[in-house]
Design an enzyme around this catalytic site. Structure first.
Site, PDB file in Angstrom:
ATOM      1  N   LEU A 253      -1.254  -2.672   8.681  1.00 20.30           N
ATOM      2  CA  LEU A 253      -2.343  -2.259   7.803  1.00 20.30           C
ATOM      3  C   LEU A 253      -1.898  -2.350   6.345  1.00 20.30           C
ATOM      4  CD1 LEU A 253      -5.172  -1.114   7.371  1.00 20.30           C
ATOM      5  CD2 LEU A 253      -4.192   1.179   7.575  1.00 20.30           C
ATOM      6  N   TYR A 254      -0.637  -2.022   6.073  1.00 16.85           N
ATOM      7  CA  TYR A 254      -0.112  -2.150   4.714  1.00 16.85           C
ATOM      8  C   TYR A 254      -0.304  -3.577   4.207  1.00 16.85           C
ATOM      9  CZ  TYR A 254       3.324  -2.820   1.000  1.00 16.85           C
ATOM     10  OH  TYR A 254       3.948  -3.162  -0.175  1.00 16.85           O
TER      11      TYR A 254
END
Length: 442
Positions: A253-254
């Site tokens: 997700l980063y």
């Protein structure tokens, strides 16, 4: 670049009790009941008024206290108030340009690892520098405060606040007509996204948009250099990674939020004429670094005699990183800033096409993590307790490797510090700052 001086500096409310009057009579019961009802109604309305109308509005001096780990802002410690003549005087003093050709730069995330080093380097060469940081507790806030103290001794003031506080951002641009923004504030870390995904959206997407919204309306519009990440290359198998390679396969997700940032940058460049330069950092390390990075907590755990995890990829493959020393990253940040063209909009309206760039900033020499540990063992003179494990599916990728030819061509970027020398400088700082390492447990 010469070694930086940063290397060596070592309720619940009470209850009302209404006593019964000895003079009460039965025929007055109804009147007494109505009086009590009226009294408590006024109390209730007063509490509603206090709660909803007396709490600080969003446009007032910024202040927040973290509650739970899932709180969107995560986590800011209680922030100091902003505004007023004394505060504005500090802001102007910090942002004052000392060089004839200097810039006036707003550095977000100034108390962070990269932000501290970049801010110090800008100040040393005569630029005006104002920092902004929310001092959240993603990792040790005391380390951030120590960095803040370093910068304050250099004449750099860090405003305590969040990039999602639009009123604060507007006020900063009202006080200082920044020529440049170095946007380094972000929610970092690949693995933490599995615990608190909302914090990544809050900082890396919403926060970035808020900053761009303020910048697009500023007059003049600043040129913006911002931190993307090598994580955007995701599951790519072609190496070394080039800016022309696909970045539509994020592994975390980063990485997805950093890729979203690049697309958002394109949009604001296209519509509003903002000059935007994204920098894809490759595994930055060095003095005053982040405690959540492997080289940092490996050092801590080796000194404490704790086992450290050594990950292997599929089929016992090697996990390697393109470790890049902080001084080389700083040179890249300043090179990007110096070659950034002016934005072309005014008052939120684009007048002509503006500059849009993305650069890799790496070392071009991937090193297996097992070799990193071997170097640390020699520097610390302690044998590490290695625990070999399979690489978990938490967003980490097996390797990173930067192609830096574009940055070399555009502003002469050329890393000069190898891992052996860089770790030597880091260990010297770590032992000086933490000593036995016990301090890092706070």
């Amino acid at each position: 670049m010469k070694s930086s001086h940063l290397d060596n500096i070592p309720s619940t409310p009470g209850k009302f009790k209404i006593e019964k009057s000895p003079y009460s009579h039965r025929f007055r019961w109804h009147y007494s009941y109505l009086a009590k009802l009226t009294f408590w109604s006024f109390v209730f309305l007063a509490l509603i008024f206090i709660f909803f109308f007396k709490s600080p509005p969003s446009s007032s001096p910024y202040s927040s206290i973290s509650t739970t780990p899932s709180d969107l802002s995560r986590r800011s410690l209680k922030t100091s108030s902003w505004g007023g003549p004394a505060w504005e005087k500090r802001v102007r003093s910090s942002a004052k340009v000392r060089s004839k050709t200097g810039f006036s730069v707003l550095v977000t995330g100034a108390a962070g690892f990269v932000g501290t080093h970049v801010s110090a380097s800008l100040k040393r060469r005569g630029d005006g520098v104002l920092g902004l940081d929310n001092f959240n507790d993603y990792y040790d806030p005391y380390l951030k405060r120590a960095r803040q103290a370093l910068l304050e001794r250099s004449g750099i003031y860090i405003v305590e606040g969040d990039i999602n506080d639009v009123a604060l951002l507007k006020k900063l641009f009202e006080v200082i007509p920044f020529t440049h923004v170095m946007h380094l504030a972000a929610q970092a870390g690949v693995r933490y996204a599995m615990e608190n995904p909302n914090s990544y959206i809050h900082s890396n997407v919403a926060g970035f948009v808020n900053l761009l919204e303020v910048c697009k309306s500023a007059n003049p519009q600043p040129a913006i250099v911002w931190a993307s990440s090598s994580s955007v290359y995701g599951l790519n198998t072609k190496v070394p990674f080039s800016e022309k390679d696909r970045t539509d396969q994020p592994a975390s997700l980063y990485a997805a939020t950093k890729k979203a940032g690049e697309e958002i940058a394109h949009t604001y460049n296209h519509i509003y004429g903002l000059s935007l330069t994204g920098l894809r950092f490759f595994t930055v390390y060095g003095p005053w670094g982040r405690p959540d990075m492997a080289y940092f907590f490996f050092t801590r755990d080796i000194l404490k005699g704790k086992a450290i995890p050594i990950f292997e990829s599929a089929n016992h493959g090697t996990v390697a990183r393109d470790f890049t020393y902080i001084d080389d990253i700083v040179k890249g940040c300043l090179g990007a800033l110096d070659t950034a063209e002016k934005s072309t909009g005014s008052g939120g309206k684009k007048k002509r096409p503006a500059q849009l760039r993305v650069f890799n900033l790496g070392n071009t020499s991937p090193v297996p993590v097992s070799d990193l540990v071997s170097i640390l063992e020699k520097l610390l003179k302690v044998k590490a307790k290695r625990r070999v494990m399979k690489l978990p599916r938490n967003g980490d990728v097996p390797f990173t490797h930067a192609n830096i030819s574009f940055a070399q061509r555009e502003f002469g970027y050329k890393p000069t510090t190898d891992l052996q020398m860089g770790l030597k400088k880091f260990v010297r700082w770590y032992v000086s700052y933490y000593g036995s390492g016990k301090k890092s447990d706070h």
